[in-house]
Design an enzyme around this catalytic site. Structure first.
Site: not given
Ligand code: SAH
Ligand code: SF4
Length: 341
Positions: A89, A102, A109, A113, A330, A116
């Site tokens: 997406e 984006c 992934c 985290c 995300c 996420c």
């Molecule tokens: N993997 C990379 C890039 C993709 S995530 C990273 O983690 O930086 C991009 C950003 O979106 C990251 O800062 C992540 O922590 C944030 N993110 C993930 N889930 C989210 C959510 N539910 N609400 C707000 N930001 C979120």
């Molecule tokens: Fe992966 Fe989501 Fe963590 Fe970014 S924030 S590294 S997309 S698990």
């Protein structure tokens, strides 16, 4: 077979030289791919018939399929199907300064985290450069407007797919490619330290954002398991070297999660941690999802956190909210789509 949208200009030059052709043919191909857009090899009338046949043997020239679009006035979210049936997406946002997209960099992934949605699906595979380039091109074709800014903050960890990610950057940054200026491109990483060092030597000028999300290892370990491999101290050291080498300002992203990382003490610890570093903090109101229990911090808490950073002379902004209505966090569109099947 490789999709031709995966080829950097120098890769094509090398290909033509290896096939006893002139290397300027690479520029001709780039003009077909990125100026005239979405043609077939047979359309490339300034390329000899023989060479066109050879190209057809060596490359595909395929687009992505748009499965679904969700939109409101300022955001459009696209779900694409790849050749092998996997889905990715992208989110498009309309700003006063232009249009940004984006981009996702992986299917799933592995960083896991806790907050996420993307991390709930283990990595299936890396995206190839063409699959990243085509996210931009498909959207441009759909909205009939040029995309001016690219952020790699969709599904996936770009630094866990480093080589494909860098090829993608070179293609979109190439003046004959999509010609998106490096200052208009931002990559976000969860903090894969060795790749931060590698990235600083690329001489590309792309903006770097670090998903910090906590001021101490104790808290960060709980929400980002990558911290057990690369601690905050190692990240800060790498960021300092990065700034010294590139002279570029770095962004620290900080999602505010209710009662997890949003206390007054967290704000003070964060200020102490990054004091003196040429960086700014982007506070992100958490996008709650149905599948994960974390809650977004209240508006008051967010403002309190912001004020403490300000009082400590930290450059800080609060991310403007775009996505919550069209599931722009995300991984949310895909998980909804899959859940609804
Ligand atoms: N993997 C990379 C890039 C993709 S995530 C990273 O983690 O930086 C991009 C950003 O979106 C990251 O800062 C992540 O922590 C944030 N993110 C993930 N889930 C989210 C959510 N539910 N609400 C707000 N930001 C979120
Ligand atoms: Fe992966 Fe989501 Fe963590 Fe970014 S924030 S590294 S997309 S698990």
């Amino acid at each position: 077979m490789k999709n031709i949208y995966s080829m950097k200009k120098d890769d094509l030059e090398e290909y033509f030289i290896n096939n006893n052709e002139k290397k300027y043919k690479a520029i001709q191909i780039y003009e077909w791919l990125y100026r005239k857009k979405f043609c077939s090899f047979d359309d490339m009338t300034n390329i000899s018939k023989n060479l066109r046949e050879k190209l057809k043997e060596d490359f595909t020239i395929q687009k992505l399929k748009i499965l679904k679009i969700e939109e409101d006035s300022l955001v459009k979210k696209y779900l694409f199907e790849l050749q092998d049936g996997n889905m990715v997406e992208s989110v498009v946002m309309y700003h006063d300064y232009g249009i940004s997209i984006c981009i996702s960099s992986q299917i799933g992934c592995n960083m896991g985290c806790a907050f996420c949605e993307s991390g709930r699906l283990k990595k299936v595979r890396n995206l190839t450069p063409d699959e990243m380039v085509l996210q931009i091109m498909m959207v441009e074709e759909n909205i009939k407007q040029r995309i001016s800014h690219v952020v790699i903050m969709g599904i996936g960890e770009p630094f866990d797919n480093y080589d494909n990610f860098m090829d993608f950057i070179r293609i979109i940054n190439d003046p004959y490619g999509l010609a998106i200026g490096s200052r208009h491109i931002t990559v976000s990483t969860s903090g894969i330290v060795p790749k931060i060092y590698e990235f600083m030597n690329e001489n590309i000028g792309v903006n770097l954002a670090i998903s910090l999300h906590a001021p101490t290892d104790e808290i960060r370990n709980k929400i980002m398991k990558v911290n057990k491999v690369y601690s905050i101290g190692e990240i800060i050291k790498a960021v300092k070297e990065y700034i010294l080498k590139t002279n570029r300002r770095v962004t620290f992203e900080y999602i505010l999660l209710d009662n997890i990382n949003d206390s007054e003490k967290c704000a003070k610890d964060l200020a102490k941690l990054i004091k003196g570093i040429n960086a700014y903090v982007n506070l992100i109101p958490y996008n709650e999802t149905n599948n994960i229990g974390y809650k977004r911090s209240s508006k008051n808490k967010i403002m309190e956190f912001y004020n403490i950073l300000k009082q400590n002379n930290i450059n800080v902004t609060i991310r403007k909210e775009f996505g919550s209505r069209v599931s722009a966090a995300c991984g949310q569109l895909r998980s909804k789509f899959e859940g609804g099947k």
